[in-house]
Design a protein around this motif. Structure first.
Motif, short mmCIF file in Angstrom:
data_model
loop_
_atom_site.label_atom_id
_atom_site.label_comp_id
_atom_site.label_asym_id
_atom_site.label_seq_id
_atom_site.Cartn_x
_atom_site.Cartn_y
_atom_site.Cartn_z
N ARG A 78 0.86 -1.18 0.00
CA ARG A 78 0.00 0.00 0.00
C ARG A 78 0.88 1.22 0.00
N LEU A 79 0.56 2.21 -0.81
CA LEU A 79 1.33 3.44 -0.87
C LEU A 79 0.73 4.48 0.07
N PRO A 80 1.53 5.45 0.49
CA PRO A 80 0.99 6.49 1.37
C PRO A 80 -0.05 7.35 0.64
N ALA A 81 -0.91 7.98 1.41
CA ALA A 81 -1.94 8.85 0.84
C ALA A 81 -1.27 9.95 0.04
N PRO A 82 -1.82 10.46 -0.99
CA PRO A 82 -3.14 10.20 -1.55
C PRO A 82 -3.16 9.03 -2.51
N ASN A 83 -2.03 8.36 -2.73
CA ASN A 83 -1.97 7.28 -3.72
C ASN A 83 -2.71 6.03 -3.27
N GLY A 84 -2.63 5.68 -2.01
CA GLY A 84 -3.36 4.54 -1.47
C GLY A 84 -3.03 3.24 -2.15
N LEU A 85 -4.04 2.61 -2.75
CA LEU A 85 -3.88 1.30 -3.37
C LEU A 85 -3.70 1.36 -4.88
N CYS A 86 -3.56 2.54 -5.46
CA CYS A 86 -3.38 2.72 -6.91
C CYS A 86 -4.53 2.09 -7.69
N ASP A 87 -5.74 2.23 -7.20
CA ASP A 87 -6.94 1.67 -7.85
C ASP A 87 -6.86 0.16 -8.01
N LEU A 88 -6.13 -0.51 -7.12
CA LEU A 88 -6.04 -1.96 -7.13
C LEU A 88 -6.61 -2.49 -5.82
N GLU A 89 -7.07 -3.72 -5.81
CA GLU A 89 -7.69 -4.29 -4.62
C GLU A 89 -6.68 -4.51 -3.49
N THR A 90 -5.47 -4.93 -3.83
CA THR A 90 -4.48 -5.26 -2.81
C THR A 90 -3.30 -4.30 -2.78
N GLY A 91 -3.18 -3.42 -3.74
CA GLY A 91 -2.02 -2.54 -3.85
C GLY A 91 -1.10 -3.04 -4.94
N PRO A 92 -0.17 -2.19 -5.37
CA PRO A 92 0.72 -2.57 -6.47
C PRO A 92 1.69 -3.69 -6.11
N GLU A 93 2.02 -4.51 -7.11
CA GLU A 93 3.00 -5.58 -6.97
C GLU A 93 4.23 -5.34 -7.84
N THR A 94 4.11 -4.46 -8.84
CA THR A 94 5.24 -4.15 -9.71
C THR A 94 5.61 -2.68 -9.53
N PHE A 95 6.90 -2.44 -9.35
CA PHE A 95 7.41 -1.10 -9.06
C PHE A 95 8.52 -0.77 -10.04
N GLN A 96 8.32 0.27 -10.85
CA GLN A 96 9.34 0.71 -11.79
C GLN A 96 10.38 1.53 -11.05
N LEU A 97 11.65 1.22 -11.27
CA LEU A 97 12.74 2.00 -10.71
C LEU A 97 13.21 2.99 -11.76
N VAL A 98 13.03 4.26 -11.50
CA VAL A 98 13.46 5.30 -12.43
C VAL A 98 14.93 5.58 -12.16
N THR A 99 15.76 5.42 -13.20
CA THR A 99 17.19 5.69 -13.04
C THR A 99 17.46 7.15 -13.38
N SER A 100 18.21 7.83 -12.50
CA SER A 100 18.50 9.24 -12.73
C SER A 100 19.87 9.46 -13.34
N SER A 101 20.66 8.38 -13.45
CA SER A 101 21.99 8.52 -14.05
C SER A 101 22.40 7.19 -14.68
N ASP A 102 23.45 7.26 -15.52
CA ASP A 102 23.98 6.04 -16.12
C ASP A 102 24.58 5.13 -15.06
N ALA A 103 25.10 5.72 -13.98
CA ALA A 103 25.69 4.93 -12.89
C ALA A 103 24.62 4.06 -12.23
#
Length: 145
Positions: A78-103
């Motif tokens: 479960r994500l903190p408010a206001p995101n909550g469950l991301c319109d899913l019954e149990t909450g997200p299971e896949t999380f994209q990692l945004v890379t900010s650098s080539d490192a």
């Protein structure tokens, strides 16, 4: 022509007789698990663990160049408010990692297919149509085990 029609009808009837019991058995499955409870909460500063996956996507900002996108598959969270469950019954299971650098990207490259843990600094529900994950971790750091 009548013979061909009769042959096709007989074939269709036979297939229907074979498939109907399987469909009925699938619909009468009483061993279905009970509805899942929402996942445990995750907020900034907490650790997210799971298997790291990599996918190639086309970057619309970079003239359609294919870039790597990294994703953690984990238990529902479960994500903190206001995101909550991301319109899913149990909450997200896949999380994209945004890379900010080539490192950061090269750091993740060696862990693809393995279990990793990251400390989450910023997380939100996916909102852009091109995102392949249910939630997006925009700021994170790798946790050494």
């Amino acid at each position: 022509m009548t013979k061909r029609f009769a042959t096709r009808s007989a074939l269709a009837a036979t297939m229907l007789l074979l498939v109907t019991p399987a469909i009925a058995a699938a619909q009468e499955d009483d061993g279905a698990p009970p509805p899942s409870k929402p996942g445990k909460p995750i907020s900034a500063g907490e650790v997210l663990s799971g298997e790291l996956n990599a996918m190639k996507i086309r970057d619309v900002k970079n003239a359609g160049k294919r870039v790597a996108m990294y994703q953690i598959t984990s238990e529902p969270r479960r994500l903190p408010a206001p995101n909550g469950l991301c319109d899913l019954e149990t909450g997200p299971e896949t999380f994209q990692l945004v890379t900010s650098s080539d490192a950061q990207a090269s750091q993740l490259k060696s862990f693809v297919g393995k279990e990793i843990s990251v400390k989450v600094d910023e997380i939100a529900c996916a909102s852009d149509p091109g995102q392949m994950s249910e939630a997006v971790v925009t700021k994170w750091s790798l946790v050494k085990k």
